[in-house]
Motif scaffolding. Structure first.
Motif: not given
Length: 307
Positions: A1-4, A243-254, A296-306
């Motif tokens: 889930m993405t949070l504003s 969902d896997w962003c939780k592992a990096y404590e990422i709560n927003s796209w910023a 994890g960085r490459e996972k983030m890049y790949t996801h955004l690219k998709s």
């Protein structure tokens, strides 16, 4: 889930607070502190998230805007952020920074960076002295040569000023991939304390060799254009964070975009610009908690690219 960004504030019990009742770090997190990285030339620790002032701080004498921008700096201070980056190119931004921080108990909390953006030795000295006056500084933490304008001339002045104690560090800046090769050549030749350049999750040219050159020559890095002038937010509008962003404590796209940047070991600080306190809170949150590893960085890049 993405949070504003507003939902992030609600998550920390801050959603009902109005602008005048600005949230505090104590409310946001009682245990976490912003990560820092060492400035190679001195060993001084620098918090990894700062603030840029291009456009956002160019408000002149607007009392309403000044109140809001003071809250932006309040939030950065509460999180432990320090770097305020400005330039004579940014309209009234230098003077606004000076006015907002001219308080003995407040001004010492920050790391002040600005630039010289003109040609000629005398013109450069005059412009930099004007910046000191506008920002109300007797010593500047970092003076940078903006976009490499007449750098051969200004580097001589900056080295002399550092020896005299007028500035603590000197550096170079640019915002285009096409300048990276030139930045590397100057780093090898002049050994600046800092270099500021563009880098983001989609704009990764600096990974080819610039980061390595900085590390080998003990040059600290400040990253500009972290959101690609806002274009990254257009890519993810209406999209949920995985969902896997939780592992990096990422709560927003910023935080997604900023944590990708600061997870690179050669990054000392990134300077997203904002004129909104709740955006400042969100940005500073990227300096807290865990960071992705190489996988994890490459996972983030790949996801955004998709997307």
């Amino acid at each position: 889930m993405t949070l504003s960004r507003r939902e992030i504030l609600k998550m920390y019990g801050l959603g009902s607070l109005g602008l005048a009742a600005s949230p505090t770090l104590v409310s946001f997190s009682k245990t976490q502190k912003m990560s820092t990285r060492s400035i190679p030339s001195s060993g001084e620790q620098l918090p990894i998230i700062g603030v840029g002032t291009w456009q956002t701080f160019d408000v002149g004498d607007s009392a309403k805007d000044l109140v809001i921008l003071r809250q932006v700096l309040d939030e950065m201070k509460k999180f432990g952020g320090k770097v305020i980056d400005s330039s004579p190119m940014y309209g009234s931004s230098e003077a606004v920074v000076g006015n907002l921080t001219h308080d003995p108990e407040f001004e010492s909390s920050f790391f002040y960076a600005t630039k010289v953006w003109t040609s000629g030795r005398a013109a450069g000295i005059d412009q930099m002295n004007a910046s000191f006056k506008k920002m109300q500084r007797t010593t500047m933490d970092l003076m940078q040569i903006h976009n490499l304008v007449d750098w051969q001339t200004h580097v001589k002045t900056l080295k002399k000023w550092k020896e005299e104690g007028k500035i603590r560090y000197w550096g170079l800046t640019h915002y285009l991939d096409s300048a990276h090769e030139t930045l590397e050549k100057i780093i090898l030749q002049e050994k600046p304390d800092f270099v500021q350049f563009n880098y983001s999750i989609r704009s990764r040219n600096a990974e080819k060799s610039l980061f390595e050159t900085c590390q080998r020559n003990k040059t600290a890095t400040i990253i500009n254009q972290p959101y690609e002038s806002g274009r990254l937010f257009g890519l993810v509008k209406g999209k949920n964070l995985p969902d896997w962003c939780k592992a990096y404590e990422i709560n927003s796209w910023a935080q997604y975009f900023l944590k990708f940047i600061v997870s690179h070991e050669a990054v000392n600080c990134v300077i997203p610009g904002t004129s909104k306190p709740h955006h400042a809170i969100d940005n500073m949150g990227a300096g807290l908690g865990s960071l992705p590893d190489a996988k994890g960085r490459e996972k983030m890049y790949t996801h955004l690219k998709s997307l």
